[in-house]
Every structure is written in C-alpha cells, then in structure tokens.
Write a protein that holds these residues in place. Structure first.
Motif, PDB file in Angstrom:
ATOM      1  N   GLU A  66       0.830  -1.213   0.000  1.00  0.00           N
ATOM      2  CA  GLU A  66       0.000   0.000   0.000  1.00  0.00           C
ATOM      3  C   GLU A  66       0.859   1.255   0.000  1.00  0.00           C
ATOM      4  O   GLU A  66       0.628   2.183  -0.771  1.00  0.00           O
ATOM      5  CB  GLU A  66      -0.841   0.041   1.287  1.00  0.00           C
ATOM      6  CG  GLU A  66      -2.290  -0.329   1.113  1.00  0.00           C
ATOM      7  CD  GLU A  66      -2.922  -0.557   2.481  1.00  0.00           C
ATOM      8  OE1 GLU A  66      -2.811   0.327   3.348  1.00  0.00           O
ATOM      9  OE2 GLU A  66      -3.490  -1.651   2.680  1.00  0.00           O
ATOM     10  N   GLN A  67       1.849   1.273   0.896  1.00  0.00           N
ATOM     11  CA  GLN A  67       2.708   2.459   1.001  1.00  0.00           C
ATOM     12  C   GLN A  67       3.521   2.648  -0.278  1.00  0.00           C
ATOM     13  O   GLN A  67       3.707   3.768  -0.732  1.00  0.00           O
ATOM     14  CB  GLN A  67       3.623   2.348   2.228  1.00  0.00           C
ATOM     15  CG  GLN A  67       4.423   3.600   2.506  1.00  0.00           C
ATOM     16  CD  GLN A  67       3.576   4.840   2.750  1.00  0.00           C
ATOM     17  OE1 GLN A  67       2.658   4.821   3.554  1.00  0.00           O
ATOM     18  NE2 GLN A  67       3.854   5.916   2.020  1.00  0.00           N
ATOM     19  N   ALA A  68       3.967   1.519  -0.859  1.00  0.00           N
ATOM     20  CA  ALA A  68       4.770   1.604  -2.086  1.00  0.00           C
ATOM     21  C   ALA A  68       3.949   2.211  -3.219  1.00  0.00           C
ATOM     22  O   ALA A  68       4.486   2.903  -4.090  1.00  0.00           O
ATOM     23  CB  ALA A  68       5.294   0.228  -2.479  1.00  0.00           C
ATOM     24  N   ALA A  69       2.641   1.977  -3.208  1.00  0.00           N
ATOM     25  CA  ALA A  69       1.787   2.534  -4.255  1.00  0.00           C
ATOM     26  C   ALA A  69       1.577   4.035  -4.052  1.00  0.00           C
ATOM     27  O   ALA A  69       1.341   4.774  -5.009  1.00  0.00           O
ATOM     28  CB  ALA A  69       0.434   1.807  -4.258  1.00  0.00           C
ATOM     29  N   ASP A  70       1.679   4.501  -2.782  1.00  0.00           N
ATOM     30  CA  ASP A  70       1.424   5.919  -2.477  1.00  0.00           C
ATOM     31  C   ASP A  70       2.676   6.791  -2.551  1.00  0.00           C
ATOM     32  O   ASP A  70       2.699   7.812  -3.232  1.00  0.00           O
ATOM     33  CB  ASP A  70       0.853   6.054  -1.055  1.00  0.00           C
ATOM     34  CG  ASP A  70      -0.617   5.740  -1.008  1.00  0.00           C
ATOM     35  OD1 ASP A  70      -1.220   5.625  -2.100  1.00  0.00           O
ATOM     36  OD2 ASP A  70      -1.155   5.595   0.095  1.00  0.00           O
ATOM     37  N   LEU A  71       3.708   6.398  -1.806  1.00  0.00           N
ATOM     38  CA  LEU A  71       4.892   7.259  -1.692  1.00  0.00           C
ATOM     39  C   LEU A  71       6.038   6.464  -1.089  1.00  0.00           C
ATOM     40  O   LEU A  71       5.898   5.888  -0.014  1.00  0.00           O
ATOM     41  CB  LEU A  71       4.555   8.443  -0.761  1.00  0.00           C
ATOM     42  CG  LEU A  71       5.607   9.518  -0.564  1.00  0.00           C
ATOM     43  CD1 LEU A  71       5.799  10.349  -1.842  1.00  0.00           C
ATOM     44  CD2 LEU A  71       5.210  10.452   0.587  1.00  0.00           C
ATOM     45  N   TRP A  72       7.165   6.399  -1.782  1.00  0.00           N
ATOM     46  CA  TRP A  72       8.316   5.660  -1.263  1.00  0.00           C
ATOM     47  C   TRP A  72       9.175   6.519  -0.361  1.00  0.00           C
ATOM     48  O   TRP A  72       9.555   6.127   0.718  1.00  0.00           O
ATOM     49  CB  TRP A  72       9.225   5.200  -2.426  1.00  0.00           C
ATOM     50  CG  TRP A  72       8.728   4.054  -3.188  1.00  0.00           C
ATOM     51  CD1 TRP A  72       7.428   3.791  -3.533  1.00  0.00           C
ATOM     52  CD2 TRP A  72       9.511   3.000  -3.747  1.00  0.00           C
ATOM     53  NE1 TRP A  72       7.352   2.653  -4.271  1.00  0.00           N
ATOM     54  CE2 TRP A  72       8.627   2.138  -4.416  1.00  0.00           C
ATOM     55  CE3 TRP A  72      10.868   2.720  -3.748  1.00  0.00           C
ATOM     56  CZ2 TRP A  72       9.071   1.004  -5.075  1.00  0.00           C
ATOM     57  CZ3 TRP A  72      11.310   1.589  -4.411  1.00  0.00           C
ATOM     58  CH2 TRP A  72      10.406   0.737  -5.060  1.00  0.00           C
ATOM     59  N   HIS A  73       9.532   7.679  -0.881  1.00  0.00           N
ATOM     60  CA  HIS A  73      10.540   8.462  -0.170  1.00  0.00           C
ATOM     61  C   HIS A  73      10.333   9.950  -0.388  1.00  0.00           C
ATOM     62  O   HIS A  73      10.078  10.384  -1.497  1.00  0.00           O
ATOM     63  CB  HIS A  73      11.946   8.086  -0.651  1.00  0.00           C
ATOM     64  CG  HIS A  73      13.020   8.861   0.056  1.00  0.00           C
ATOM     65  ND1 HIS A  73      13.478   8.504   1.305  1.00  0.00           N
ATOM     66  CD2 HIS A  73      13.667  10.005  -0.276  1.00  0.00           C
ATOM     67  CE1 HIS A  73      14.379   9.384   1.697  1.00  0.00           C
ATOM     68  NE2 HIS A  73      14.508  10.311   0.765  1.00  0.00           N
ATOM     69  N   VAL A  74      10.422  10.710   0.688  1.00  0.00           N
ATOM     70  CA  VAL A  74      10.560  12.166   0.592  1.00  0.00           C
ATOM     71  C   VAL A  74      11.589  12.574   1.640  1.00  0.00           C
ATOM     72  O   VAL A  74      11.858  11.834   2.580  1.00  0.00           O
ATOM     73  CB  VAL A  74       9.236  12.933   0.860  1.00  0.00           C
ATOM     74  CG1 VAL A  74       8.276  12.814  -0.307  1.00  0.00           C
ATOM     75  CG2 VAL A  74       8.584  12.475   2.153  1.00  0.00           C
ATOM     76  N   SER A  75      12.120  13.737   1.492  1.00  0.00           N
ATOM     77  CA  SER A  75      13.133  14.210   2.425  1.00  0.00           C
ATOM     78  C   SER A  75      12.512  14.506   3.787  1.00  0.00           C
ATOM     79  O   SER A  75      11.334  14.862   3.895  1.00  0.00           O
ATOM     80  CB  SER A  75      13.773  15.478   1.869  1.00  0.00           C
ATOM     81  OG  SER A  75      14.501  16.125   2.897  1.00  0.00           O
ATOM     82  N   ASN A  76      13.346  14.417   4.803  1.00  0.00           N
ATOM     83  CA  ASN A  76      12.926  14.821   6.149  1.00  0.00           C
ATOM     84  C   ASN A  76      12.775  16.338   6.263  1.00  0.00           C
ATOM     85  O   ASN A  76      12.477  16.848   7.345  1.00  0.00           O
ATOM     86  CB  ASN A  76      13.923  14.299   7.186  1.00  0.00           C
ATOM     87  CG  ASN A  76      13.584  12.881   7.620  1.00  0.00           C
ATOM     88  OD1 ASN A  76      12.497  12.610   8.120  1.00  0.00           O
ATOM     89  ND2 ASN A  76      14.510  11.962   7.416  1.00  0.00           N
TER      90      ASN A  76
END
Ligand SMILES: Cc1ncc(COP(=O)(O)O)c(C=O)c1O
Length: 395
Positions: A66-76
């Motif tokens: 589910e998370q992989a379909a939404d968003l993998w990575h953004v900066s802190n």
C-alpha cells in the motif's frame, strides 16, 4: 540459480566481510526458510533477532504494498505521516518524549552518542563527553559504536578510535563507580547483552545505575537494538526491570526485516538536538515507518506480549530438560535465550543447519535462540528435537 551458482558469483563479486554458511536463502514463510536448492530450514535466528513476525508476514506485506503505491521516499525536510504516527506510538509505549529515526542499530547508537555530547555542550558542560560502556557489549560497527563496543576483536586495526569511552564490568556496580568523573556524560548498556553471550543484567545493577545517573545528573542509555521490540516479553527490555532510561535505541525488530532504526529520548535529553545537528537521508522514510507502525501495533498488544513470555518460558524449560554434560547454563529472558557450553560450538551450528535448524552463536560457546516472536509450541518442539539430535552427533 542453485546454492552453488549463487555462492560462486558471491565469492567473485561480494566483499569478503562475512564468514558465510554455504547456502543461499531465497524464500521464507512464517518460521521457515528455503535455500536455492529447495531445502527447508526452521529459522531460530530470524535474521539475528530481526524477523519478529517471521518471514513474509501478510500484514507487513500488505502495508508495504500500500505504502509503495502511495509514496516511497521524501526528504525529512517535510513532515512524513507514518513517521509521525510511529513516533507517537513509540513515545507512548516507552514513556519517553521524542523519537529520531535512522536505518540501523549502529546509526541509532551513533545518534545517542552524539545527542549525549550535544546535550551537555548546550548546557555549557562540554567537558562532560565521556560515556561509560561495558566489557563484552556490542553497539555496532561505525567508528564510535565499535569503540563503545567492549570487545577488542571488533576494534583491531581501526585505530585511531574516537575518544570518550571507558569500560566497566557488566553487573558490577563498583567498577562503574570507579569510572565516574566530572567528565562522565552517560552510562550506556544493553539490558541483556546479546553478542556478548546472552547475559541479562541483574535488576539491582540497573536500579543502581539509575540511581547513579540521577545523583550525577548524567544520562542512562539503553541499547535495545537486540533485546527490544518484545524480545524479552515486554515491549522494551527495561520494562521487565522497571528501570527507565533517558535514551533508548532500537533497530533490528522495529521493521521486522525492513531496515529501520530509532533513538528515543526524554523531552529534556532531546533538547540537545536543534535543526541541523543530526540527520539521515533515509531515516524514518515512508516505507520503513509504514511497516514499523504495523509492527509496533502488533507486538505491543498485551496478548501478543503475554504469548511471547509464555513461549519463552516453554522454550527455556525445554532447553533446561536437555541432559548433556557439556551444557553449563541455559539463560536469558523471553525469546532471547542462550545455551552456554564448555566447548566451541562452531561445529554444532553446522550440524544443526544440516539437520534443518538455523541457529547462531553469541560468542564462541553460547548457542543463541532468537526465533520469531510469533513462533508456536509445535515449532519449538521441532527445533528442540533437532537440537537434541545434533547434540548426539556433536563430538
Ligand atoms: C545490541 C546491539 N546494538 C547494536 C547493534 C548494531 O546494529 P546494526 O547491525 O543494525 O548496525 C547490534 C547488532 O547486532 C546489537 O546487537
């Protein structure tokens, strides 16, 4: 590819930093794994205390997908929703104040060491930069954490090592008192020493350490990278002892196999860090923290913890019933158990593997049992039966 083909390629292309067993594991389900030739193993090391929900857990798979379909990575540099959520959970369970996320145990301990130094620096007590650590401990492989590790074999050849660490004897309060000076900033230890041979701390010892830290105005740091996340039958091992730290570090089980680490601190200790003081590109990223949320929710359930405790007792009783005059002691807490022998166990590990049971030592003479926390009695019986057979073959 077969085991042999994978191993041959590995020997050609992968750096030679591990003494690896001659199999390649390619699939896992629950407490079992399979190698590239299709042989089945009961996994009682679980990635060394990592796979707390076993392999390929359906719930963890679903959340990762589910998370992989939404968003993998953004900066802190931006707020990350699952990170905020798991921070709240960990803070509430631990009774501490703030969480910092990273990717591994060494990184979590590195953060704890840096936070300690910066905390006293900000209080205009920069002289307080020395940490009391313990012989036979293990805290990681970065330069600072390998120095904090009280085992020379891990430090050899890496000089110059960072300054600021002194070594006391585990479970010996007198040896700690002797090392306290005006420069002492913290005492750092594992509530149950893992790599050093599965040695649980005595309760009186931890209570005394807390008292010393209060008296001296210094920080108590628990490294729960191996003994945390339900391993000992309480979510944090220190909860089994009723002794609260100022800082606690986590990794291994926190992602159940997804790489993630964390450092938790009291609100007071956390004032040591201000924006820009410490960071990690991948630390607390959406994928890792989405997984950690479900894992923390599952493991912190009182029924789950109760079950871990019971299974730990059952495994310990079963190991205690084994009659073999080479066994010196069975010890540990929850599902973090060690069987100490009067001889080197290297060959015993190999025999167990050949018979379909994966185990690993903690030091040369202690066999370590750190299976998934959702293991069942039948699997424990199977492991103990194989272990007994292996003992009979072991000369
Ligand atoms: C108690 C403890 N601290 C720190 C570490 C280092 O963790 P990592 O290998 O994730 O850096 C380990 C690893 O075995 C550990 O057992």
């Amino acid at each position: 590819m077969t085991n042999k083909e994978i191993i041959n390629k590995g020997q050609e292309y992968v750096m030679n930093t591990y003494g690896r067993f001659p199999i390649a594991l390619v699939k896992g389900k629950g407490s079992y794994v399979w190698d590239a030739d299709g042989k089945e193993y009961l996994d009682f090391l679980g990635g060394i205390a990592v796979c707390v929900l076993g392999h390929s857990d359906e719930g963890l798979q679903a959340v990762l997908r589910e998370q992989a379909a939404d968003l993998w990575h953004v900066s802190n540099l931006y707020w990350i929703k699952p990170q905020v959520e798991v921070a709240e959970k960990l803070v509430k369970i631990s009774g501490l104040g703030k969480a910092f996320f990273c990717n591994s145990g060494a990184e979590a301990n590195e953060a704890a060491i840096k936070l300690t130094r910066k905390y006293f620096y900000r209080k205009h007590e920069a002289n307080k930069n020395e940490i009391i650590v313990f012989k036979e401990s293990f805290h990681g492989r970065t330069l600072a954490t390998v120095t904090a590790t009280g085992q020379r074999k891990y430090q050899e050849g890496f000089a110059p090592l960072p300054e600021g660490f002194v070594y006391a004897d585990y479970n010996d309060i007198g040896s700690v008192e002797k090392l306290i000076t005006e420069n002492t900033a913290a005492i750092m230890l594992e509530a149950v020493q893992g790599e050093g041979g599965v040695h649980p701390a005595h309760r009186d010892f931890l209570l005394e350490l807390r008292r010393i830290c209060n008296r001296e105005g210094i920080l108590l740091i628990f490294d729960e990278v191996q003994c945390g996340i339900g391993r000992t039958g309480t979510f944090f091992a220190y909860q089994s002892y009723g002794v609260n730290p100022d800082i606690v570090t986590l990794a291994k089980g926190l992602g159940g196999g997804f790489p993630i680490g964390a450092m938790l601190a009291t609100d007071e200790a956390a004032t040591g860090f201000a924006p820009g003081d410490h960071a990690s590109t991948f630390g607390g990223n959406p994928l890792g923290t989405a997984v950690a949320n479900i894992l923390v929710e599952t493991v912190s359930d009182p029924q789950f913890m109760e079950n871990t405790k019971k299974l730990g007792e059952y495994l310990q009783e079963s190991l205690n019933k084994i009659v073999d005059n080479r066994i010196i002691e069975v010890r540990g807490l929850g599902l973090m158990l060690g069987v100490e022998f009067n001889a080197d166990i290297k060959e015993l590990v190999q025999i167990c593997m050949q018979k379909g049971l994966l185990l690993i030592g903690a030091g040369p003479r202690v066999m370590r049992f750190v299976p998934p926390l959702n293991i069942n009695q039948k699997e424990i019986n199977q492991a103990v039966a194989i272990f007994k057979e292996a003992l009979q073959e072991w000369e």
